[in-house]
Structure formats: C-alpha cells, structure tokens
Design an enzyme around this catalytic site. Structure first.
Site, PDB file in Angstrom:
ATOM      1  N   ARG A   9     -23.102   8.475  39.142  1.00 16.26           N
ATOM      2  CA  ARG A   9     -23.498   8.167  37.767  1.00 16.26           C
ATOM      3  C   ARG A   9     -24.530   9.163  37.238  1.00 16.26           C
ATOM      4  O   ARG A   9     -24.497   9.538  36.074  1.00 16.26           O
ATOM      5  CB  ARG A   9     -24.060   6.755  37.697  1.00 16.26           C
ATOM      6  N   ASP A  22     -29.450  -6.698  25.602  1.00 13.66           N
ATOM      7  CA  ASP A  22     -29.239  -5.963  26.852  1.00 13.66           C
ATOM      8  C   ASP A  22     -30.224  -4.794  26.848  1.00 13.66           C
ATOM      9  O   ASP A  22     -30.639  -4.340  25.782  1.00 13.66           O
ATOM     10  CB  ASP A  22     -27.803  -5.429  26.931  1.00 13.66           C
TER      11      ASP A  22
HETATM   12  C1  LIG Z   1     -22.525  -7.038  34.904  1.00 11.13           C
HETATM   13  S1  LIG Z   1     -23.186  -7.077  33.271  1.00 11.13           S
HETATM   14  C2  LIG Z   1     -22.927  -8.782  32.840  1.00 11.13           C
HETATM   15  C3  LIG Z   1     -22.419  -8.932  31.420  1.00 11.13           C
HETATM   16  C4  LIG Z   1     -22.114 -10.363  31.004  1.00 11.13           C
HETATM   17  N1  LIG Z   1     -23.285 -11.182  31.045  1.00 11.13           N
HETATM   18  C5  LIG Z   1     -21.015 -10.951  31.851  1.00 11.13           C
HETATM   19  O1  LIG Z   1     -21.274 -11.767  32.732  1.00 11.13           O
HETATM   20  O2  LIG Z   1     -19.854 -10.588  31.654  1.00 11.13           O
HETATM   21  C6  LIG Z   1     -24.954  -7.035  33.592  1.00 11.13           C
HETATM   22  C7  LIG Z   1     -25.755  -6.560  32.388  1.00 11.13           C
HETATM   23  O3  LIG Z   1     -27.142  -6.813  32.646  1.00 11.13           O
HETATM   24  C8  LIG Z   1     -27.883  -5.780  32.032  1.00 11.13           C
HETATM   25  N2  LIG Z   1     -29.232  -5.709  32.619  1.00 11.13           N
HETATM   26  C9  LIG Z   1     -29.590  -5.279  33.859  1.00 11.13           C
HETATM   27  N3  LIG Z   1     -30.917  -5.302  34.004  1.00 11.13           N
HETATM   28  C10 LIG Z   1     -31.437  -5.765  32.828  1.00 11.13           C
HETATM   29  C11 LIG Z   1     -32.762  -5.995  32.351  1.00 11.13           C
HETATM   30  N4  LIG Z   1     -33.840  -5.766  33.104  1.00 11.13           N
HETATM   31  N5  LIG Z   1     -32.907  -6.458  31.082  1.00 11.13           N
HETATM   32  C12 LIG Z   1     -31.821  -6.680  30.298  1.00 11.13           C
HETATM   33  N6  LIG Z   1     -30.539  -6.482  30.694  1.00 11.13           N
HETATM   34  C13 LIG Z   1     -30.351  -6.020  31.945  1.00 11.13           C
HETATM   35  C14 LIG Z   1     -27.047  -4.540  32.294  1.00 11.13           C
HETATM   36  O4  LIG Z   1     -27.340  -3.484  31.389  1.00 11.13           O
HETATM   37  C15 LIG Z   1     -25.626  -5.072  32.135  1.00 11.13           C
HETATM   38  O5  LIG Z   1     -25.086  -4.828  30.860  1.00 11.13           O
END
Ligand SMILES: C[S@@+](CC[C@H](N)C(=O)[O-])C[C@H]1O[C@@H](n2cnc3c(N)ncnc32)[C@H](O)[C@@H]1O
Length: 281
Positions: A47, A154
């Site tokens: 990445r 996000d």
């Molecule tokens: C795997 S996705 C899940 C998306 C959705 N909630 C679902 O279950 O389909 C995880 C998301 O968490 C976000 N994320 C990770 N760390 C974070 C943080 N500290 N604050 C806000 N968002 C975060 C990532 O950018 C990512 O878009």
C-alpha cells in the site's frame, strides 16, 4: 539480516527495513489506533509503495523521514493508505432486518413527541453502510415528515468523498434487496448507479478520527460501528465503547461487526444477540 528480509529486498522495488516497519507501525497506532501486526508487513509494503512512487522516493528510509515530522501533509495520505475499507451494501443483512422489523417501529413510538431520530455510522468507509440504513428509513412513510439525520464519519478522507458522491459501480448494487432497489438510479450506460436524493438527503458525511474529540451535539438513538474496532487493541476498544455508551440515549442501540464483541470490554451494554447491543448504563 534474516533470510526473509534478504528475500524481500531481492523481490521488492523499494527496500523496507524492520526499523522502517516499526516506525510505520508506531505512527499508524498513534494516528489511527490501528494495530499493525508483523503479519501485515507485506500488505503495508504494497500500500505504501504507491506513495513512494507518487513522491518519487528511492526507499522507505526517505519515506520514514517525511512521515516523522509532526503535522506533515503526508499524514493524511499515510492514513488513507493503511486503512482497510472493505464494505458492501446491506452487509450483515440481519442488522437491517432488525432495524426494519423492530428498532425503527419502536423509535416511531418512543420519539413520537419529538419526531426526531439521530443515527451515527462510525467508520462508514465508502458509504454503503449509511446508505443501507437510509434506504430502510426511507421505506417508512411515517418518517417522511420526521427530522431523521444520519451522520456518517470515517478518518479516511478519500472514502468520505466517495460516500458523499453516492455513485458506485453497477455491480456494487447487487446485494441490495429487491424492495430497496428503487432507491438506486442506474446510469444510462448501465455501468454505474447513483443513490437517489430522497435517501442521500438523510445523510451528512464528515471526516472524523474516532480517537480524537467528537464535535457532536446531542445523543444518538443508535450507532453502527461495524468492522472498525477489529483493528484496535483492547485498551482502545474499551475507551471507544465507553464513549459510545455516553453518546447514546439511555436505551440506545449499538451494532458491531460479526467478528467483534463486548465481552470483558464494556459492561454498559446488554447483548440482544447477533452483534446487536442495547445501552443499560
Ligand atoms: C472495514 S471498514 C468497515 C466499513 C463499514 N463499517 C462496514 O462494516 O462495512 C473500516 C473503516 O474504519 C475506518 N477507521 C479505521 N480507524 C479509524 C479511526 N481511528 N477513526 C475513524 N475511522 C476509522 C477505516 O478508514 C475504514 O473505512
């Protein structure tokens, strides 16, 4: 140097030492709460190699020098590169059945005086999750005249922009159940779809790091935070779920991901089964 590292340096376009990976790991944790195990090293290399190409760098020593500075512009790109954004419309569909069959009818009764519902999709990725919630809300004629707002946040600014646009490749719409397909507008070419305005207008997309202060006014009736804390360590999860309890109404609901649970992490929720929780204190 171990054999594994030697092998890597032969195959890889850029050299990444274990010291480089350690620096990346520490910064990722500090900026996002995401815990990168050694198993993620290859994935992170892939990445971040894109960033090295974009910045015309020779190796990860140079990249680490750049990200070592506090508040540098590259931090946003770094964060966007390390997050895992996997998501889908109506992912873990039983949560949306629960909304339609139980929670929204209950809230229509409970909030009939204020006629207000507040929802938060925390870690919303590219928007499929909050749009799925909004489609369920939009099927309730009673809610048309209500003040219903969904906050979708996000920390990855690229995914927030994508969600806000509400345009997806046509095949992304396949998991949308038949009764909600009417909220998708298929492009003339048949290649993309757009979420219709009656659904889009329910949602505000905003960048927000869950580890930082939350500039939120008021409590939520329910929060979706699914497949986000899986990347966090236990102390970070404990703090976060405590803050979610504080941000919910007294009997508010919390939805988490299929591989997550609150056992020994928070005693402020009662499990209703299938990764649905209700605040009890
Ligand atoms: C795997 S996705 C899940 C998306 C959705 N909630 C679902 O279950 O389909 C995880 C998301 O968490 C976000 N994320 C990770 N760390 C974070 C943080 N500290 N604050 C806000 N968002 C975060 C990532 O950018 C990512 O878009």
């Amino acid at each position: 140097m171990s054999m594994t590292q030697l092998d890597h340096s032969k195959q890889r376009e850029f050299s990444m030492t274990s010291a480089n990976f350690q620096k990346i790991k520490v910064l990722a944790y500090r900026l996002t709460g995401i815990h990168l195990s050694e198993l993620k090293e290859n994935m992170i290399y892939g990445r971040l190699a894109r960033r090295l190409r974009a910045l015309n760098l020779d190796d990860f020593n140079q990249y680490c020098d750049i990200i070592d500075t506090d508040h540098c512009a590259e931090h946003a790109e770094f964060i966007n590169s390390i997050t895992t954004n996997l998501t889908a419309f109506f992912r873990e569909n039983h949560h949306f059945d629960f909304l339609r069959q139980q929670l929204l009818p209950q809230l229509i009764e409970k909030n009939k005086v204020s006629k207000k519902i507040r929802i938060w999709s925390a870690g919303c990725s590219t928007g499929e999750e909050p749009y799925s919630i909004a489609m369920v809300v939009a099927t309730f004629p009673a809610l048309k005249s209500w003040d219903v707002k969904i906050l979708a946040t996000d920390l990855d600014t690229n995914v927030v922009a994508k969600g806000s646009a509400g345009v997806y490749a046509h095949e992304r719409g396949e998991p949308v159940p038949k009764e909600y397909q009417r909220f998708l507008q298929i492009d003339k070419s048949g290649e993309s779809l757009k979420i219709k305005d009656e659904v889009r207008q329910l949602i505000s997309f905003k960048p927000l790091n869950l580890l930082h202060e939350w500039p939120l006014s008021g409590l939520f009736d329910f929060i979706f935070c699914r497949n986000v804390v899986i990347y966090f360590d236990l102390p970070t999860q404990k703090k976060l779920f405590d803050r979610y309890a504080n941000q919910l109404t007294e009997t508010g609901h919390l939805f988490i991901g299929h591989s997550e649970n609150l056992h020994k992490i928070s005693d402020r929720f009662n499990s209703l089964g299938r990764t649905i929780y209700q605040r009890i204190k």
